[in-house]
Design a protein around this motif. Structure first.
Motif, PDB file in Angstrom:
ATOM      1  N   MET A  18       0.836  -1.203   0.000  1.00 43.72           N
ATOM      2  CA  MET A  18       0.000   0.000   0.000  1.00 43.72           C
ATOM      3  C   MET A  18       0.867   1.247   0.000  1.00 43.72           C
ATOM      4  O   MET A  18       0.597   2.222  -0.731  1.00 43.72           O
ATOM      5  CB  MET A  18      -0.915  -0.006   1.222  1.00 43.72           C
ATOM      6  CG  MET A  18      -1.847   1.190   1.303  1.00 43.72           C
ATOM      7  SD  MET A  18      -2.833   1.183   2.815  1.00 43.72           S
ATOM      8  CE  MET A  18      -3.767  -0.338   2.582  1.00 43.72           C
ATOM      9  N   LEU A  19       1.933   1.239   0.797  1.00 48.11           N
ATOM     10  CA  LEU A  19       2.839   2.391   0.855  1.00 48.11           C
ATOM     11  C   LEU A  19       3.492   2.634  -0.498  1.00 48.11           C
ATOM     12  O   LEU A  19       3.554   3.774  -0.974  1.00 48.11           O
ATOM     13  CB  LEU A  19       3.889   2.149   1.939  1.00 48.11           C
ATOM     14  CG  LEU A  19       4.847   3.307   2.246  1.00 48.11           C
ATOM     15  CD1 LEU A  19       5.211   3.301   3.728  1.00 48.11           C
ATOM     16  CD2 LEU A  19       6.137   3.180   1.417  1.00 48.11           C
ATOM     17  N   VAL A  20       3.973   1.575  -1.133  1.00 49.13           N
ATOM     18  CA  VAL A  20       4.645   1.714  -2.430  1.00 49.13           C
ATOM     19  C   VAL A  20       3.689   2.228  -3.492  1.00 49.13           C
ATOM     20  O   VAL A  20       4.034   3.121  -4.282  1.00 49.13           O
ATOM     21  CB  VAL A  20       5.251   0.356  -2.856  1.00 49.13           C
ATOM     22  CG1 VAL A  20       5.801   0.440  -4.279  1.00 49.13           C
ATOM     23  CG2 VAL A  20       6.345  -0.063  -1.891  1.00 49.13           C
ATOM     24  N   VAL A  21       2.481   1.716  -3.513  1.00 49.07           N
ATOM     25  CA  VAL A  21       1.502   2.140  -4.523  1.00 49.07           C
ATOM     26  C   VAL A  21       1.143   3.610  -4.343  1.00 49.07           C
ATOM     27  O   VAL A  21       1.109   4.379  -5.323  1.00 49.07           O
ATOM     28  CB  VAL A  21       0.234   1.262  -4.432  1.00 49.07           C
ATOM     29  CG1 VAL A  21      -0.882   1.861  -5.280  1.00 49.07           C
ATOM     30  CG2 VAL A  21       0.538  -0.155  -4.899  1.00 49.07           C
ATOM     31  N   ILE A  22       0.891   4.039  -3.108  1.00 53.27           N
ATOM     32  CA  ILE A  22       0.510   5.428  -2.857  1.00 53.27           C
ATOM     33  C   ILE A  22       1.633   6.379  -3.249  1.00 53.27           C
ATOM     34  O   ILE A  22       1.408   7.403  -3.914  1.00 53.27           O
ATOM     35  CB  ILE A  22       0.121   5.621  -1.384  1.00 53.27           C
ATOM     36  CG1 ILE A  22      -1.180   4.879  -1.077  1.00 53.27           C
ATOM     37  CG2 ILE A  22      -0.038   7.102  -1.044  1.00 53.27           C
ATOM     38  CD1 ILE A  22      -1.589   4.915   0.377  1.00 53.27           C
ATOM     39  N   LEU A  24       4.199   5.832  -5.356  1.00 57.55           N
ATOM     40  CA  LEU A  24       4.433   5.809  -6.803  1.00 57.55           C
ATOM     41  C   LEU A  24       3.359   6.588  -7.559  1.00 57.55           C
ATOM     42  O   LEU A  24       3.671   7.393  -8.447  1.00 57.55           O
ATOM     43  CB  LEU A  24       4.478   4.361  -7.302  1.00 57.55           C
ATOM     44  CG  LEU A  24       5.774   3.596  -7.054  1.00 57.55           C
ATOM     45  CD1 LEU A  24       5.660   2.179  -7.576  1.00 57.55           C
ATOM     46  CD2 LEU A  24       6.954   4.301  -7.710  1.00 57.55           C
ATOM     47  N   VAL A  25       2.097   6.351  -7.220  1.00 56.33           N
ATOM     48  CA  VAL A  25       1.007   7.062  -7.911  1.00 56.33           C
ATOM     49  C   VAL A  25       1.124   8.560  -7.691  1.00 56.33           C
ATOM     50  O   VAL A  25       0.959   9.358  -8.624  1.00 56.33           O
ATOM     51  CB  VAL A  25      -0.355   6.535  -7.428  1.00 56.33           C
ATOM     52  CG1 VAL A  25      -1.483   7.415  -7.951  1.00 56.33           C
ATOM     53  CG2 VAL A  25      -0.560   5.096  -7.876  1.00 56.33           C
ATOM     54  N   ASN A 177       8.601  19.878  -6.606  1.00 54.34           N
ATOM     55  CA  ASN A 177       7.269  19.282  -6.504  1.00 54.34           C
ATOM     56  C   ASN A 177       7.343  17.778  -6.261  1.00 54.34           C
ATOM     57  O   ASN A 177       6.557  17.224  -5.482  1.00 54.34           O
ATOM     58  CB  ASN A 177       6.469  19.563  -7.782  1.00 54.34           C
ATOM     59  CG  ASN A 177       6.131  21.027  -7.936  1.00 54.34           C
ATOM     60  OD1 ASN A 177       6.245  21.805  -6.993  1.00 54.34           O
ATOM     61  ND2 ASN A 177       5.731  21.420  -9.127  1.00 54.34           N
ATOM     62  N   LEU A 178       8.291  17.110  -6.928  1.00 55.12           N
ATOM     63  CA  LEU A 178       8.447  15.664  -6.740  1.00 55.12           C
ATOM     64  C   LEU A 178       8.904  15.335  -5.322  1.00 55.12           C
ATOM     65  O   LEU A 178       8.432  14.372  -4.716  1.00 55.12           O
ATOM     66  CB  LEU A 178       9.439  15.106  -7.758  1.00 55.12           C
ATOM     67  CG  LEU A 178       8.927  14.987  -9.202  1.00 55.12           C
ATOM     68  CD1 LEU A 178      10.060  14.579 -10.130  1.00 55.12           C
ATOM     69  CD2 LEU A 178       7.795  13.977  -9.280  1.00 55.12           C
ATOM     70  N   VAL A 179       9.821  16.132  -4.801  1.00 54.25           N
ATOM     71  CA  VAL A 179      10.288  15.899  -3.426  1.00 54.25           C
ATOM     72  C   VAL A 179       9.148  16.086  -2.437  1.00 54.25           C
ATOM     73  O   VAL A 179       8.947  15.273  -1.520  1.00 54.25           O
ATOM     74  CB  VAL A 179      11.464  16.843  -3.092  1.00 54.25           C
ATOM     75  CG1 VAL A 179      11.822  16.745  -1.606  1.00 54.25           C
ATOM     76  CG2 VAL A 179      12.683  16.505  -3.944  1.00 54.25           C
ATOM     77  N   ILE A 180       8.374  17.150  -2.627  1.00 50.74           N
ATOM     78  CA  ILE A 180       7.243  17.399  -1.732  1.00 50.74           C
ATOM     79  C   ILE A 180       6.210  16.286  -1.852  1.00 50.74           C
ATOM     80  O   ILE A 180       5.668  15.801  -0.845  1.00 50.74           O
ATOM     81  CB  ILE A 180       6.612  18.767  -2.047  1.00 50.74           C
ATOM     82  CG1 ILE A 180       7.604  19.893  -1.733  1.00 50.74           C
ATOM     83  CG2 ILE A 180       5.314  18.960  -1.266  1.00 50.74           C
ATOM     84  CD1 ILE A 180       7.122  21.264  -2.136  1.00 50.74           C
ATOM     85  N   ALA A 181       5.927  15.862  -3.092  1.00 54.47           N
ATOM     86  CA  ALA A 181       4.952  14.787  -3.291  1.00 54.47           C
ATOM     87  C   ALA A 181       5.418  13.496  -2.639  1.00 54.47           C
ATOM     88  O   ALA A 181       4.617  12.775  -2.032  1.00 54.47           O
ATOM     89  CB  ALA A 181       4.723  14.567  -4.789  1.00 54.47           C
ATOM     90  N   PHE A 182       6.715  13.196  -2.742  1.00 55.01           N
ATOM     91  CA  PHE A 182       7.251  11.979  -2.122  1.00 55.01           C
ATOM     92  C   PHE A 182       7.104  12.017  -0.610  1.00 55.01           C
ATOM     93  O   PHE A 182       6.623  11.054   0.005  1.00 55.01           O
ATOM     94  CB  PHE A 182       8.721  11.809  -2.512  1.00 55.01           C
ATOM     95  CG  PHE A 182       9.391  10.647  -1.843  1.00 55.01           C
ATOM     96  CD1 PHE A 182       9.224   9.359  -2.323  1.00 55.01           C
ATOM     97  CD2 PHE A 182      10.191  10.840  -0.721  1.00 55.01           C
ATOM     98  CE1 PHE A 182       9.835   8.280  -1.697  1.00 55.01           C
ATOM     99  CE2 PHE A 182      10.795   9.772  -0.093  1.00 55.01           C
ATOM    100  CZ  PHE A 182      10.621   8.488  -0.584  1.00 55.01           C
ATOM    101  N   VAL A 183       7.506  13.135  -0.014  1.00 56.64           N
ATOM    102  CA  VAL A 183       7.457  13.234   1.453  1.00 56.64           C
ATOM    103  C   VAL A 183       6.015  13.198   1.959  1.00 56.64           C
ATOM    104  O   VAL A 183       5.685  12.459   2.897  1.00 56.64           O
ATOM    105  CB  VAL A 183       8.170  14.521   1.921  1.00 56.64           C
ATOM    106  CG1 VAL A 183       7.989  14.713   3.431  1.00 56.64           C
ATOM    107  CG2 VAL A 183       9.648  14.475   1.570  1.00 56.64           C
ATOM    108  N   VAL A 184       5.144  13.978   1.317  1.00 60.37           N
ATOM    109  CA  VAL A 184       3.753  14.044   1.770  1.00 60.37           C
ATOM    110  C   VAL A 184       3.052  12.704   1.578  1.00 60.37           C
ATOM    111  O   VAL A 184       2.328  12.226   2.466  1.00 60.37           O
ATOM    112  CB  VAL A 184       3.003  15.165   1.020  1.00 60.37           C
ATOM    113  CG1 VAL A 184       1.517  15.133   1.350  1.00 60.37           C
ATOM    114  CG2 VAL A 184       3.581  16.526   1.397  1.00 60.37           C
ATOM    115  N   SER A 185       3.247  12.072   0.406  1.00 61.33           N
ATOM    116  CA  SER A 185       2.589  10.785   0.157  1.00 61.33           C
ATOM    117  C   SER A 185       3.128   9.705   1.081  1.00 61.33           C
ATOM    118  O   SER A 185       2.378   8.826   1.524  1.00 61.33           O
ATOM    119  CB  SER A 185       2.777  10.370  -1.304  1.00 61.33           C
ATOM    120  OG  SER A 185       4.152  10.224  -1.620  1.00 61.33           O
ATOM    121  N   LEU A 186       4.428   9.744   1.378  1.00 54.42           N
ATOM    122  CA  LEU A 186       5.009   8.765   2.301  1.00 54.42           C
ATOM    123  C   LEU A 186       4.396   8.903   3.690  1.00 54.42           C
ATOM    124  O   LEU A 186       4.009   7.908   4.319  1.00 54.42           O
ATOM    125  CB  LEU A 186       6.522   8.949   2.361  1.00 54.42           C
ATOM    126  CG  LEU A 186       7.290   7.979   3.269  1.00 54.42           C
ATOM    127  CD1 LEU A 186       7.174   6.550   2.754  1.00 54.42           C
ATOM    128  CD2 LEU A 186       8.762   8.394   3.362  1.00 54.42           C
TER     129      LEU A 186
END
Length: 252
Positions: A18-22, A24-25, A177-186
């Motif tokens: 679930m963590l990986v899917v969230i 990555l998406v 944006n990618l860094v923020i998306a990675f941290v927030v989604s994680l």
């Protein structure tokens, strides 16, 4: 503490998919939107300095009090620059901008460095050329109008905005944006995993029985797949048949 960390790790490990899917998406979506859908925004800025007219005669007339007074007036100049008293003239004198006074008020930003008399006028637009035109127009009109409003006649444009051949957009910043998306989604994925674990009140292991019921485990029943169960029944029937045949042979 070590045991608690292991439990947290096991909770995350149990739903690692679930963590990986969230993540990555989220990262893929952010990258596609940032690189292909968001229009680049460009910025331009000018710098001005405003002094009182009695300071024009030379540096001998400058005193600490006069400098301090001018610094205090910078905030007044900043507010005046974003009023119709200045921007009405900008809209009228520069029709090529195709902008109203209200649009200019929302477009420009006026700032200053602490303890200085330098004022910075900046603007952002999808067109770098238009951003340059806006800040230069506002600076020129301010220079011509402020002497009538504040009775000062020593306004100097220190640095006018210039067009460059290959401007660098200030927005969007895909890498950021990618860094923020990675941290927030994680963080969101980990929070969701712990929430699901908290809401799951089923007992799955012997340790759960001991922790929640405070009772010893007497018997455990293993879980079999349907195919395994069929195979076990077939093997058992074959064994029983072989035992029966041997018993029949012995009797004879």
């Amino acid at each position: 503490m070590e045991l608690e960390l292991k439990e947290y790790f096991n909770i995350i490990k149990k739903r690692i998919w679930m963590l990986v899917v969230i993540v990555l998406v989220s990262c893929i979506t952010t990258g596609i939107v940032s690189y292909y859908y968001l229009k680049p925004v460009y910025s331009a800025s000018t710098k001005l300095i405003v002094n009182k007219s009695n300071e024009i005669s030379g540096l001998d007339t400058l005193t600490t009090d006069l400098v301090r007074s001018n610094i205090m007036l910078v905030n007044t100049y900043k507010e005046i620059m974003k009023t119709p008293a200045i921007l009405d003239y900008v809209a009228a004198d520069y029709p090529e901008l195709e902008m109203t006074t209200e649009q200019l008020i929302n477009k420009i930003k006026v700032s200053s460095v602490n303890d200085t008399q330098v004022i910075t006028v900046s603007a952002e637009d999808y067109s770098h050329a238009k951003a340059v035109m806006i800040v230069n127009a506002v600076s020129e009109v301010f220079k011509s109008q402020i002497p009538q409003i504040m009775k000062v006649d020593n306004v100097m444009i220190l640095n006018a905005a210039k067009q460059v051949e290959h401007p660098v957009p200030v927005k969007p910043q895909p890498e950021l944006n990618l860094v923020i998306a990675f941290v927030v989604s994680l963080m969101a994925a980990i929070g969701l995993i712990f929430l699901l674990e908290y809401l799951d009140d089923t007992i799955k292991t012997e340790a759960d029985v001991q922790n929640y019921l405070q009772l010893p485990v007497l018997v455990t029943i293993n879980k079999f797949h349907k195919d395994e169960f069929k195979n076990n029944k077939i093997d058992e029937s074959l064994n029983q048949q072989q035992v029966g045949e041997k018993s029949y042979a012995n009797l004879n």
